[in-house]
Design an enzyme around this catalytic site. Sequence first.
Site, PDB file in Angstrom:
ATOM      1  N   CYS A 105       0.818  -1.232   0.000  1.00 57.13           N
ATOM      2  CA  CYS A 105       0.000   0.000   0.000  1.00 57.13           C
ATOM      3  C   CYS A 105       0.849   1.279   0.000  1.00 57.13           C
ATOM      4  CB  CYS A 105      -0.958   0.004   1.178  1.00 57.13           C
ATOM      5  SG  CYS A 105      -2.024  -1.438   1.241  1.00 57.13           S
TER       6      CYS A 105
ATOM      7  N   ASN B 153     -10.277   0.020  -0.072  1.00 60.05           N
ATOM      8  CA  ASN B 153      -8.814   0.126  -0.020  1.00 60.05           C
ATOM      9  C   ASN B 153      -8.249  -0.460  -1.317  1.00 60.05           C
ATOM     10  OD1 ASN B 153      -6.090  -0.223   0.436  1.00 60.05           O
ATOM     11  ND2 ASN B 153      -6.326  -1.043   2.508  1.00 60.05           N
TER      12      ASN B 153
ATOM     13  N   HIS C 185      -2.842   7.114   2.632  1.00 64.46           N
ATOM     14  CA  HIS C 185      -3.329   5.869   2.024  1.00 64.46           C
ATOM     15  C   HIS C 185      -4.756   5.620   2.510  1.00 64.46           C
ATOM     16  CE1 HIS C 185      -4.021   1.835   0.947  1.00 64.46           C
ATOM     17  NE2 HIS C 185      -3.842   1.358   2.166  1.00 64.46           N
TER      18      HIS C 185
HETATM   19  N1  ACO Z   1     -19.053  -7.999   9.103  1.00 61.60           N
HETATM   20  C1  ACO Z   1     -19.585  -8.260  10.306  1.00 61.60           C
HETATM   21  N2  ACO Z   1     -18.845  -8.617  11.358  1.00 61.60           N
HETATM   22  C2  ACO Z   1     -17.520  -8.717  11.167  1.00 61.60           C
HETATM   23  C3  ACO Z   1     -16.901  -8.474   9.944  1.00 61.60           C
HETATM   24  C4  ACO Z   1     -17.716  -8.093   8.871  1.00 61.60           C
HETATM   25  N3  ACO Z   1     -17.250  -7.828   7.651  1.00 61.60           N
HETATM   26  N4  ACO Z   1     -15.572  -8.653  10.071  1.00 61.60           N
HETATM   27  C5  ACO Z   1     -15.347  -9.002  11.343  1.00 61.60           C
HETATM   28  N5  ACO Z   1     -16.527  -9.043  12.013  1.00 61.60           N
HETATM   29  C6  ACO Z   1     -16.767  -9.379  13.420  1.00 61.60           C
HETATM   30  C7  ACO Z   1     -15.670 -10.231  13.988  1.00 61.60           C
HETATM   31  O1  ACO Z   1     -15.899 -11.594  13.703  1.00 61.60           O
HETATM   32  C8  ACO Z   1     -15.808  -9.915  15.465  1.00 61.60           C
HETATM   33  O2  ACO Z   1     -16.884 -10.658  15.981  1.00 61.60           O
HETATM   34  P1  ACO Z   1     -16.794 -11.315  17.456  1.00 61.60           P
HETATM   35  O3  ACO Z   1     -16.671 -10.127  18.382  1.00 61.60           O
HETATM   36  O4  ACO Z   1     -18.090 -12.043  17.565  1.00 61.60           O
HETATM   37  O5  ACO Z   1     -15.585 -12.180  17.441  1.00 61.60           O
HETATM   38  C9  ACO Z   1     -16.222  -8.459  15.476  1.00 61.60           C
HETATM   39  O6  ACO Z   1     -16.723  -8.172  14.166  1.00 61.60           O
HETATM   40  C10 ACO Z   1     -15.066  -7.522  15.782  1.00 61.60           C
HETATM   41  O7  ACO Z   1     -13.954  -7.892  14.970  1.00 61.60           O
HETATM   42  P2  ACO Z   1     -12.621  -7.094  15.011  1.00 61.60           P
HETATM   43  O8  ACO Z   1     -11.672  -7.654  13.988  1.00 61.60           O
HETATM   44  O9  ACO Z   1     -12.159  -7.005  16.438  1.00 61.60           O
HETATM   45  O10 ACO Z   1     -13.154  -5.666  14.554  1.00 61.60           O
HETATM   46  P3  ACO Z   1     -12.436  -4.289  14.610  1.00 61.60           P
HETATM   47  O11 ACO Z   1     -13.264  -3.359  15.385  1.00 61.60           O
HETATM   48  O12 ACO Z   1     -10.977  -4.396  14.915  1.00 61.60           O
HETATM   49  O13 ACO Z   1     -12.543  -3.828  13.086  1.00 61.60           O
HETATM   50  C11 ACO Z   1     -11.203  -3.688  11.121  1.00 61.60           C
HETATM   51  C12 ACO Z   1     -11.924  -4.613  12.086  1.00 61.60           C
HETATM   52  C13 ACO Z   1     -12.230  -2.810  10.427  1.00 61.60           C
HETATM   53  C14 ACO Z   1     -10.479  -4.529  10.074  1.00 61.60           C
HETATM   54  C15 ACO Z   1     -10.212  -2.817  11.902  1.00 61.60           C
HETATM   55  O14 ACO Z   1      -9.387  -3.602  12.718  1.00 61.60           O
HETATM   56  C16 ACO Z   1      -9.390  -1.990  11.019  1.00 61.60           C
HETATM   57  O15 ACO Z   1      -9.855  -1.081  10.394  1.00 61.60           O
HETATM   58  N6  ACO Z   1      -8.079  -2.288  10.951  1.00 61.60           N
HETATM   59  C17 ACO Z   1      -7.223  -1.598  10.049  1.00 61.60           C
HETATM   60  C18 ACO Z   1      -6.925  -2.529   9.021  1.00 61.60           C
HETATM   61  C19 ACO Z   1      -7.005  -1.961   7.652  1.00 61.60           C
HETATM   62  O16 ACO Z   1      -7.547  -0.916   7.358  1.00 61.60           O
HETATM   63  N7  ACO Z   1      -6.463  -2.747   6.796  1.00 61.60           N
HETATM   64  C20 ACO Z   1      -6.407  -2.407   5.450  1.00 61.60           C
HETATM   65  C21 ACO Z   1      -5.190  -3.032   4.888  1.00 61.60           C
HETATM   66  S1  ACO Z   1      -3.848  -2.457   5.684  1.00 61.60           S
HETATM   67  C22 ACO Z   1      -3.354  -1.144   4.919  1.00 61.60           C
HETATM   68  O17 ACO Z   1      -3.886  -0.815   3.893  1.00 61.60           O
HETATM   69  C23 ACO Z   1      -2.323  -0.385   5.579  1.00 61.60           C
END
Ligand code: ACO
Length: 319
Positions: free
Chosen positions: A113, A276, A246
């Site tokens: 990225c 993304n 990004h």
């Molecule tokens: N729909 C519904 N529920 C979901 C989904 C979905 N698509 N994905 C995960 N969940 C659930 C999980 O199973 C979990 O359920 P549980 O509590 O019953 O176990 C719950 O949602 C919470 O999951 P987390 O992974 O803890 O959610 P979080 O609040 O951390 O959000 C996210 C996840 C959005 C990915 C966040 O961590 C984030 O934004 N991270 C940054 C990562 C990113 O942007 N990556 C892009 C690539 S990296 C880059 O470009 C630099």
Amino acid sequence: MIWSRIVGTGSGLPAKIVTNDDLAKRMDTSDEWIRTRTGIRQRHIAEPSQTSSDLGADASRAALAAARINPQEIDLIIVATATPDYIFPSTACIMQAKLGIKGCTAFDVQAVCSGFVYALAIADKFIRSGQNRCALVVGTEVYSRILDWNDRGTAVLFGDGAGAVVLKADSKPGILGSVLHADGSYADILSVPGNVCGGKIVGSPFLRMEGQAVFKFAVKVLDEVARETLALCGLATADIDWLIPHQANVRILEATAKKLGIEPSKLIVTVDRHGNTSAASVPLALDLAIRDGRIKRGHKVMLQGVGGGFTWGASLVEM
Ligand code: ACO
């Protein structure tokens, strides 16, 4: 003194749009969950026949038209992609042929990225050294090919697309300064840990991510690298007209702007409509904000990348 300036930008997006509601029909997710966690509403997804070089060529043609430059003037092509057409030849070479350009330097950069920010900094150095005069710098991705569509934790986050800039030698400053970093000890928090060996996939061909670790790391380094780039250029956050980090997640973008003390109105956000798009996200956002009239000549724009590797970097650009 030779500087490099951005003289044209362009986008290449597949026609097919997939909304959050479309995804909710095929996996256990919802528009509400995706929007509140990430800010994403929709993403473009390539047809099976569309490759990174196709999208990159579309974006390049638009950038060349905007710059009013004949493709034959291009003497350097750098393509940033983590989803190349082939293992080899490079996507840059395949795209070069599609654009009908012959003989110029062409190669790919792999910094996930952060790829576009890496490619832009490299092209700037080539131009400032006097070796090249006119470069095509492209970020292009088809992440839909490396997503596990049964993993709702990652499949909802990404989209396909390409962005391109034409970078030209000039006596006036354009790219004011760039900073690039990497720390391979964080390789495991975001990876596609597979390769091809003896005709078989070894490891996994799908993207894996520790979302919360990535989130924290991204906000920390985007703040640090913006400050480092400003210090290099002898400027302050108040001098930034537009911030284009990004486009991973709107919460990462807003947290970065807040940490830097930059007003939300100066933040360019496209993750809502593109998802993304990895190396394509920064040039896509730049092109959109130039074409809708927000970014104007003379404005100072901070472009920032962060991604797998981990890699991160920034360029401060005077348009
Ligand atoms: N729909 C519904 N529920 C979901 C989904 C979905 N698509 N994905 C995960 N969940 C659930 C999980 O199973 C979990 O359920 P549980 O509590 O019953 O176990 C719950 O949602 C919470 O999951 P987390 O992974 O803890 O959610 P979080 O609040 O951390 O959000 C996210 C996840 C959005 C990915 C966040 O961590 C984030 O934004 N991270 C940054 C990562 C990113 O942007 N990556 C892009 C690539 S990296 C880059 O470009 C630099």
